[in-house]
Design a protein around this motif. Structure first.
Motif, PDB file in Angstrom:
ATOM      1  N   VAL A   1       7.427   1.700  10.405  1.00  0.00           N
ATOM      2  CA  VAL A   1       7.450   1.663  11.877  1.00  0.00           C
ATOM      3  C   VAL A   1       6.615   0.512  12.440  1.00  0.00           C
ATOM      4  O   VAL A   1       6.653   0.251  13.640  1.00  0.00           O
ATOM      5  N   GLY A   2       5.833  -0.168  11.588  1.00  0.00           N
ATOM      6  CA  GLY A   2       5.070  -1.319  12.050  1.00  0.00           C
ATOM      7  C   GLY A   2       3.599  -1.047  12.324  1.00  0.00           C
ATOM      8  O   GLY A   2       2.993  -1.724  13.165  1.00  0.00           O
ATOM      9  N   LYS A   3       3.014  -0.089  11.588  1.00  0.00           N
ATOM     10  CA  LYS A   3       1.590   0.219  11.807  1.00  0.00           C
ATOM     11  C   LYS A   3       0.705  -0.977  11.503  1.00  0.00           C
ATOM     12  O   LYS A   3      -0.183  -1.337  12.290  1.00  0.00           O
ATOM     13  N   THR A   4       0.909  -1.612  10.350  1.00  0.00           N
ATOM     14  CA  THR A   4       0.033  -2.703   9.920  1.00  0.00           C
ATOM     15  C   THR A   4       0.120  -3.892  10.873  1.00  0.00           C
ATOM     16  O   THR A   4      -0.896  -4.480  11.250  1.00  0.00           O
ATOM     17  N   THR A   5       1.331  -4.239  11.284  1.00  0.00           N
ATOM     18  CA  THR A   5       1.500  -5.343  12.232  1.00  0.00           C
ATOM     19  C   THR A   5       0.873  -5.014  13.581  1.00  0.00           C
ATOM     20  O   THR A   5       0.259  -5.874  14.225  1.00  0.00           O
TER      21      THR A   5
ATOM     22  N   THR B   1      -8.275   0.119   5.343  1.00  0.00           N
ATOM     23  CA  THR B   1      -6.911   0.508   5.023  1.00  0.00           C
ATOM     24  C   THR B   1      -6.921   1.572   3.934  1.00  0.00           C
ATOM     25  O   THR B   1      -7.582   1.433   2.913  1.00  0.00           O
ATOM     26  N   ALA B   2      -6.205   2.629   4.210  1.00  0.00           N
ATOM     27  CA  ALA B   2      -6.006   3.691   3.218  1.00  0.00           C
ATOM     28  C   ALA B   2      -4.563   3.686   2.739  1.00  0.00           C
ATOM     29  O   ALA B   2      -4.122   4.611   2.064  1.00  0.00           O
ATOM     30  N   ASP B   3      -3.832   2.625   3.121  1.00  0.00           N
ATOM     31  CA  ASP B   3      -2.425   2.507   2.728  1.00  0.00           C
ATOM     32  C   ASP B   3      -2.341   1.864   1.347  1.00  0.00           C
ATOM     33  O   ASP B   3      -1.833   0.743   1.192  1.00  0.00           O
ATOM     34  N   THR B   4      -2.840   2.567   0.363  1.00  0.00           N
ATOM     35  CA  THR B   4      -2.868   2.019  -1.000  1.00  0.00           C
ATOM     36  C   THR B   4      -1.562   2.247  -1.736  1.00  0.00           C
ATOM     37  O   THR B   4      -1.411   1.809  -2.884  1.00  0.00           O
ATOM     38  N   TYR B   5      -0.610   2.925  -1.107  1.00  0.00           N
ATOM     39  CA  TYR B   5       0.691   3.123  -1.739  1.00  0.00           C
ATOM     40  C   TYR B   5       1.521   1.844  -1.690  1.00  0.00           C
ATOM     41  O   TYR B   5       2.407   1.642  -2.507  1.00  0.00           O
ATOM     42  N   ARG B   6       1.221   0.995  -0.717  1.00  0.00           N
ATOM     43  CA  ARG B   6       1.958  -0.264  -0.586  1.00  0.00           C
ATOM     44  C   ARG B   6       0.978  -1.426  -0.720  1.00  0.00           C
ATOM     45  O   ARG B   6       0.188  -1.694   0.188  1.00  0.00           O
TER      46      ARG B   6
ATOM     47  N   ALA C   1       1.638  -4.483  -0.619  1.00  0.00           N
ATOM     48  CA  ALA C   1       1.958  -5.515   0.369  1.00  0.00           C
ATOM     49  C   ALA C   1       1.245  -5.252   1.686  1.00  0.00           C
ATOM     50  O   ALA C   1       0.819  -6.189   2.372  1.00  0.00           O
ATOM     51  N   ALA C   2       1.091  -3.971   2.040  1.00  0.00           N
ATOM     52  CA  ALA C   2       0.419  -3.639   3.293  1.00  0.00           C
ATOM     53  C   ALA C   2      -1.048  -4.028   3.239  1.00  0.00           C
ATOM     54  O   ALA C   2      -1.605  -4.563   4.201  1.00  0.00           O
ATOM     55  N   VAL C   3      -1.688  -3.771   2.100  1.00  0.00           N
ATOM     56  CA  VAL C   3      -3.094  -4.137   1.931  1.00  0.00           C
ATOM     57  C   VAL C   3      -3.260  -5.647   2.005  1.00  0.00           C
ATOM     58  O   VAL C   3      -4.151  -6.167   2.694  1.00  0.00           O
ATOM     59  N   GLU C   4      -2.408  -6.378   1.312  1.00  0.00           N
ATOM     60  CA  GLU C   4      -2.487  -7.841   1.299  1.00  0.00           C
ATOM     61  C   GLU C   4      -2.205  -8.424   2.675  1.00  0.00           C
ATOM     62  O   GLU C   4      -2.833  -9.401   3.092  1.00  0.00           O
ATOM     63  N   GLN C   5      -1.273  -7.817   3.371  1.00  0.00           N
ATOM     64  CA  GLN C   5      -0.944  -8.299   4.723  1.00  0.00           C
ATOM     65  C   GLN C   5      -2.148  -8.165   5.646  1.00  0.00           C
ATOM     66  O   GLN C   5      -2.493  -9.102   6.380  1.00  0.00           O
ATOM     67  N   LEU C   6      -2.798  -7.007   5.607  1.00  0.00           N
ATOM     68  CA  LEU C   6      -3.952  -6.790   6.476  1.00  0.00           C
ATOM     69  C   LEU C   6      -5.127  -7.674   6.052  1.00  0.00           C
ATOM     70  O   LEU C   6      -5.880  -8.165   6.903  1.00  0.00           O
ATOM     71  N   LYS C   7      -5.279  -7.888   4.750  1.00  0.00           N
ATOM     72  CA  LYS C   7      -6.342  -8.776   4.264  1.00  0.00           C
ATOM     73  C   LYS C   7      -6.133 -10.201   4.765  1.00  0.00           C
ATOM     74  O   LYS C   7      -7.102 -10.910   5.093  1.00  0.00           O
TER      75      LYS C   7
END
Length: 426
Positions: free
Chosen positions: A231-235, A256-261, A263-269
């Motif tokens: 849904v676009g949480k990270t963005t 970030t607790a989104d360790t399942y993805r 890509a999400a961690v790297e994006q936020l980093k």
């Protein structure tokens, strides 16, 4: 706006009652003589029906009554703490001309609709007179202008109802918005501007009052973002981080607790590196408590990204609940896509509501054909929409919700596209 009908022997008898109930700011919308029916009605004194409105938005009322008045800016309809000065849109002089033009179009369409409905009903009556079979009784739920019948007696009210249904607003929600106008009759003489204001104001009142992120420096704040996958949480977090850092000069920490993805961690980093923000990755509620304590000591606001959770998976929802329990005294936002099928959106909101209280962030408004789902969820679920996003541009494609823009969209008062975010917002 409060609209009420009064019936009495004369205008002189009713005016003191109206002034007492509605105050000096009361506006008379229409005055209609009530005919006496039946044989004995000939001997009765005639009565009068007055429709009055109590207007609590004098400045907007002045704008409607004086559409040619030139104003550089007008105060916003809803008082709210903006996320950013750039994210708050004030009503400009162009808005006055646009409203005038829109109402002119609406009036033309209303007259056209009235003529069409009258023709269809005349044809229907003619056919009915040739038949001995009594037509089925009409119900409020099943009335439809497409079949030649109507839900409201007043053509303009019916036109607003049809417009909202066309925007995929649910019939019960549209009826709730028009609840103060349901008894209006076709013969009532009414100022179109007052009618527009009544409906417009009803939508604005239902949408206003969300909890926004406080941009004033003080005790450290914690803000949690949750919602389904994709849904676009990270963005959304990246957009808010940029605005809070660059426009408000606040110190922002990220977790970030989104360790399942991965890509999400790297994006936020990546965003954290660009903005020079401290970011932590956590894998358990215990780590969350520890890292949150560290970041709150060094930052004004800590934004927390959680893993996408399927509302159909009880285990993942239970994990979210355990995580939320480790983050007390936090603002919480459920991020949802307005393009999600309405039934699924209802279920998502219901499941998350069983775990915690929250305001809503609606994403992907630029991809939606209509904004009816946003209105339906806010009305039926009793939730407030705080922010909306309408594109991938960071941080531009995000703003604090503007109830006036949503109202104009649902009532067909915007030019061009179906809604104001159809091409990426402003």
């Amino acid at each position: 706006m409060k609209v009420k009908r009064y019936e009495g022997k004369s205008e002189a008898a009713l005016m003191p009652i109206i002034m007492e109930e509605m105050g000096d700011g009361a506006t008379i919308i229409s005055v209609k003589q009530k005919p006496n029916s039946g044989f004995f009605g000939f001997f009765r004194k005639p009565s009068v029906i007055i429709t009055a409105a109590c207007e609590d938005d004098a400045e907007f009322m002045n704008l409607l009554n004086n559409p040619d008045t030139k104003q550089k800016t007008a105060p916003p309809l809803v008082e709210r703490k903006p996320l950013s000065a750039d994210l708050v849109e004030t009503n400009t002089a162009s808005g006055s001309a646009a409203i005038e033009e829109s109402m002119t179009i609406l009036l033309k369409e209303a007259r056209k609709a009235a003529n069409q409905i009258e023709q269809e009903e005349s044809s229907k009556r003619a056919k009915s007179s040739k038949s001995q079979i009594e037509p089925p009784k009409k119900t409020a739920e099943n009335k439809s202008t497409s079949s030649g019948t109507r839900k409201y007696n007043h053509t303009m009210v019916q036109l607003f109802y049809d417009t909202m249904i066309g925007q995929e607003v649910l019939p019960e929600v549209a009826a709730h918005i028009l609840r103060d106008l349901e008894n209006m009759q076709e013969t009532d003489q009414i100022d179109v501007r007052l009618l527009v204001k009544a409906v417009y104001g009803s939508i604005v009142d239902m949408l206003k009052g969300p909890t926004l992120i406080d941009t004033n420096k003080g005790e450290a704040q914690t803000v949690v973002f949750m919602g389904p996958t994709g849904v676009g949480k990270t963005t959304t977090i990246a957009k808010l981080s940029s605005i809070l850092t660059l426009k408000h000069g606040l110190r922002i920490g990220l977790i970030t607790a989104d360790t399942y993805r991965i890509a999400a961690v790297e994006q936020l980093k990546t965003y954290a590196d660009i903005l020079g923000l401290d970011i932590r990755v956590v894998y358990s509620p215990e780590e969350m408590t520890e890292q949150l304590k560290v970041l709150r000591e060094k930052n004004d606001i800590v934004l927390i990204d959680t893993a996408g959770r399927s509302h159909k998976n009880p285990e993942s929802i239970a994990e979210l609940k355990a995580l939320l329990d480790s983050i007390p005294d936090s603002k919480r936002y459920l991020v949802a896509s307005v393009t999600t099928r309405y039934k699924d959106l209802c279920k998502i909101v219901s499941v998350y509501d069983s775990q915690t209280d929250f305001n809503l962030i609606f994403t992907k408004l630029d991809e939606a054909e209509t904004l009816g789902s946003l209105m339906n969820i806010c009305c039926l679920a009793g939730k407030k929409a705080a922010y909306v996003t309408f594109g991938q541009n960071v941080p531009d494609d995000l703003e604090a919700i503007k109830p006036d823009k949503i109202a104009k969209s649902l009532l067909g008062l915007v030019d061009g596209e179906a809604h104001p975010y159809a091409e990426g917002g402003l």
